[in-house]
Design an enzyme around this catalytic site. Structure first.
Site, PDB file in Angstrom:
ATOM      1  N   ILE A 260       0.839  -1.212   0.000  1.00 12.39           N
ATOM      2  CA  ILE A 260       0.000   0.000   0.000  1.00 12.39           C
ATOM      3  C   ILE A 260       0.868   1.254   0.000  1.00 12.39           C
ATOM      4  CG2 ILE A 260      -1.877   1.220   1.165  1.00 12.39           C
ATOM      5  CD1 ILE A 260      -2.735  -1.468   2.402  1.00 12.39           C
TER       6      ILE A 260
ATOM      7  N   ASP B 151      11.750   2.902   5.582  1.00 14.20           N
ATOM      8  CA  ASP B 151      11.321   1.499   5.501  1.00 14.20           C
ATOM      9  C   ASP B 151      12.479   0.590   5.921  1.00 14.20           C
ATOM     10  OD1 ASP B 151       8.903  -0.056   3.589  1.00 14.20           O
ATOM     11  OD2 ASP B 151      10.627  -1.195   4.321  1.00 14.20           O
TER      12      ASP B 151
ATOM     13  N   GLU C 179       4.134  -5.565  10.204  1.00  9.18           N
ATOM     14  CA  GLU C 179       4.045  -6.940   9.730  1.00  9.18           C
ATOM     15  C   GLU C 179       2.571  -7.143   9.422  1.00  9.18           C
ATOM     16  OE1 GLU C 179       6.283  -9.188   9.072  1.00  9.18           O
ATOM     17  OE2 GLU C 179       7.978  -7.972   9.722  1.00  9.18           O
ATOM     18  N   SER C 180       2.243  -7.624   8.209  1.00  2.00           N
ATOM     19  CA  SER C 180       0.849  -7.523   7.768  1.00  2.00           C
ATOM     20  C   SER C 180       0.176  -8.849   7.403  1.00  2.00           C
ATOM     21  CB  SER C 180       0.783  -6.581   6.567  1.00  2.00           C
ATOM     22  OG  SER C 180       1.361  -7.201   5.422  1.00  2.00           O
TER      23      SER C 180
ATOM     24  N   ASP D   3      -9.545  -3.490   9.387  1.00  2.00           N
ATOM     25  CA  ASP D   3     -10.870  -3.888   9.892  1.00  2.00           C
ATOM     26  C   ASP D   3     -10.788  -5.132  10.783  1.00  2.00           C
ATOM     27  OD1 ASP D   3     -10.327  -5.762   7.903  1.00  2.00           O
ATOM     28  OD2 ASP D   3     -12.170  -5.425   6.769  1.00  2.00           O
ATOM     29  N   GLU D   4      -9.650  -5.854  10.696  1.00  2.00           N
ATOM     30  CA  GLU D   4      -9.555  -7.118  11.450  1.00  2.00           C
ATOM     31  C   GLU D   4      -9.592  -6.901  12.963  1.00  2.00           C
ATOM     32  OE1 GLU D   4      -6.818 -10.061  10.218  1.00  2.00           O
ATOM     33  OE2 GLU D   4      -7.083  -9.617   8.100  1.00  2.00           O
TER      34      GLU D   4
ATOM     35  N   TYR E 281      -1.790 -11.181  14.518  1.00  2.00           N
ATOM     36  CA  TYR E 281      -1.691  -9.963  13.687  1.00  2.00           C
ATOM     37  C   TYR E 281      -2.729  -8.931  14.119  1.00  2.00           C
ATOM     38  CZ  TYR E 281      -2.820  -6.834   9.824  1.00  2.00           C
ATOM     39  OH  TYR E 281      -3.120  -5.709   9.072  1.00  2.00           O
TER      40      TYR E 281
ATOM     41  N   ILE F 104      -7.433 -23.242  -1.139  1.00  5.13           N
ATOM     42  CA  ILE F 104      -8.555 -22.531  -0.514  1.00  5.13           C
ATOM     43  C   ILE F 104      -8.693 -23.058   0.913  1.00  5.13           C
ATOM     44  CG2 ILE F 104     -11.040 -22.018  -0.669  1.00  5.13           C
ATOM     45  CD1 ILE F 104      -9.617 -21.163  -3.171  1.00  5.13           C
TER      46      ILE F 104
ATOM     47  N   ASN G  67     -14.309 -15.991  -0.656  1.00  3.55           N
ATOM     48  CA  ASN G  67     -12.971 -16.305  -1.189  1.00  3.55           C
ATOM     49  C   ASN G  67     -13.049 -17.145  -2.455  1.00  3.55           C
ATOM     50  OD1 ASN G  67     -11.843 -14.929   0.917  1.00  3.55           O
ATOM     51  ND2 ASN G  67     -11.409 -16.752   2.157  1.00  3.55           N
TER      52      ASN G  67
END
Ligand code: NAD
Ligand code: DAU
Length: 366
Positions: free
Chosen positions: A12, A32, A83-84, A134-135, A159, A215, A258
């Protein structure tokens, strides 16, 4: 005037810097650490641009960060550094605690020390914008209303717990010290430069290699997908006109399962894979049953992610109402652009999918 962006060599951050410099001549300082997810070459076309400055550094290094702030005197700091990846946080949470919690704390301390020394208009205009997710709100059942800014925090992975902690620290620096902070909580982004450990670029990468498309569980988990340039425009809106101390939810109004995401990617690949790659598609087809031809035939259901959140959905009415922001991209247009970008930038993918990436794939999927 300048702004300091942290984590600008990630997905991003890279998009944000390109987007910023396409609209403004205001200089961007990009700090960074260049972890596995950070790629300095993403922004190599800007290296000779006087409006861009790269600094290799850690948001957890208070002294160095403060020195950089005093040297460049930015009018704003935008914190993307983190960390994403949820799956990596399950395998090893330590880095997430260090960067997302301790790192954000040190960043806030350095920004506070810098901001305290500012005077007059510079002090009044300064902003620190923290990019979150949003998590932090946890998981929704089908039919439950989308997350609003007042939802309770219920993070379910290391995370999201580390991001939740960072949000709380940011909030506390506003209430305790008056630091002029803004927080954004955004849904799943997709688009160019996303590291191929995340769902969409992983599926494109595996499909083109003729490898299985894993999946998790039943594939019925739902995310709200936002094209990355819409996230960038939302951040610019919040930075420009957001109310200090407030939180803004950002979403794409695209709740999709998903499995439907993966089928869409497969169908676009069938359409867009260029002639010289068609031999690959035929090779894949010939190995599949007549009922499951093409890239869709590579779909493989695998063990579910532990603690897997079932559904995320964002209520973005506050940012729409107060800042007049809305996403411009539909999922159909955004996913087409994304698949096209990956097809045109295979050398970028090849450059980053060696070494450490192979270790991750081997550890996690095999
Ligand atoms: P990313 O993993 O692609 O990039 C993270 C960047 O941060 C990398 O360039 C990395 O080198 C850098 N970094 C890591 N630790 C650092 C440290 N200690 N000091 C300085 N730099 C460091 O992540 P992304 O997907 O671009 O996400 C950016 C931010 O947006 C994160 O805070 C993430 O939590 C948040 N977010 C992401 C999404 C999404 O869908 N990708 C959605 C909502 C929120
Ligand atoms: O919601 C915002 C979050 O979106 C961000 O905060 C995170 O930084 C970002 O990584 C993303 O998290 P997710 O866990 O939702 O993204 P990921 O791409 O890893 O997974 C998306 C969905 O796809 C999720 O339900 C898990 C599933 N998945 C993922 C992978 C990598 C699979 O089914 N198979 C896979 O191989």
């Amino acid at each position: 005037m300048s702004i300091l962006v942290t984590g600008g060599c990630g997905f991003i951050g890279t998009n944000f810097i390109f987007d910023w410099l396409a609209q403004s001549d205001e200089k961007v300082i990009n700090l960074d650490l260049l972890t596995y997810a950070g790629n300095r070459l993403n922004l190599s076309t800007l290296e000779s641009d006087p409006r861009y400055q790269f600094i290799e550094g850690d948001i957890g290094d208070y002294a160095s960060l403060l020195a950089r702030l005093q040297e460049y005197r930015p009018r704003a700091v935008i914190n993307f550094a983190a960390e994403s990846h949820v799956d990596r946080s399950i395998h090893g949470p330590e880095d997430f605690i260090q960067t997302n919690i301790v790192g954000t704390f040190r960043l806030l301390e350095a920004v506070r020390a810098y901001w305290r020394q500012l005077e007059g208009d510079a002090k009044a205009a300064f902003r620190c914008l923290h990019v979150s997710t949003d998590e932090v709100y946890g998981s929704l059942e089908a039919g439950e209303p989308a997350f609003s800014e007042t939802n309770r925090y219920q993070p379910n992975s290391p995370y999201s717990a580390s991001k939740a902690s960072s949000d709380h620290l940011v909030r506390s620096y506003y209430h305790t010290y008056g630091l002029p902070v803004l927080t954004t909580n955004c849904s799943n982004n997709y688009g160019p430069y996303q590291f191929p450990e995340k769902l969409i670029p992983l599926m494109i990468h595996n499909a083109l290699a003729g490898e299985s498309l894993p999946i998790y569980g039943d594939g019925q988990q739902i995310r709200d997908w936002l094209y990355v340039s819409d996230h960038c425009s939302a951040i610019r809106s919040v930075l420009c006109a957001g109310k200090v101390g407030e939180v803004y939810n950002i979403g794409g109004l695209n709740e999709i399962t998903n499995i439907d995401i993966v089928y869409t990617v497969c169908d676009l690949l069938e359409e867009l894979v260029p002639e010289n790659m068609n031999s690959l598609a035929s090779a894949i087809n010939s190995r599949r049953s007549p009922q499951a031809r093409g890239f869709r035939g590579l779909v493989t259901y695998v063990a579910d992610r532990p603690g897997h959140d079932r559904r995320y959905a964002i209520d973005a009415s506050k940012i729409g109402r107060e800042l007049d922001w809305r996403p411009e991209e539909t999922f159909e247009s955004g996913i087409r652009k994304t698949v096209e970008w990956y097809l045109q930038n295979q050398s970028w993918v090849e450059a980053i999918t060696s070494g450490e990436y192979r270790n991750w794939i081997d550890t996690h999927y095999r």
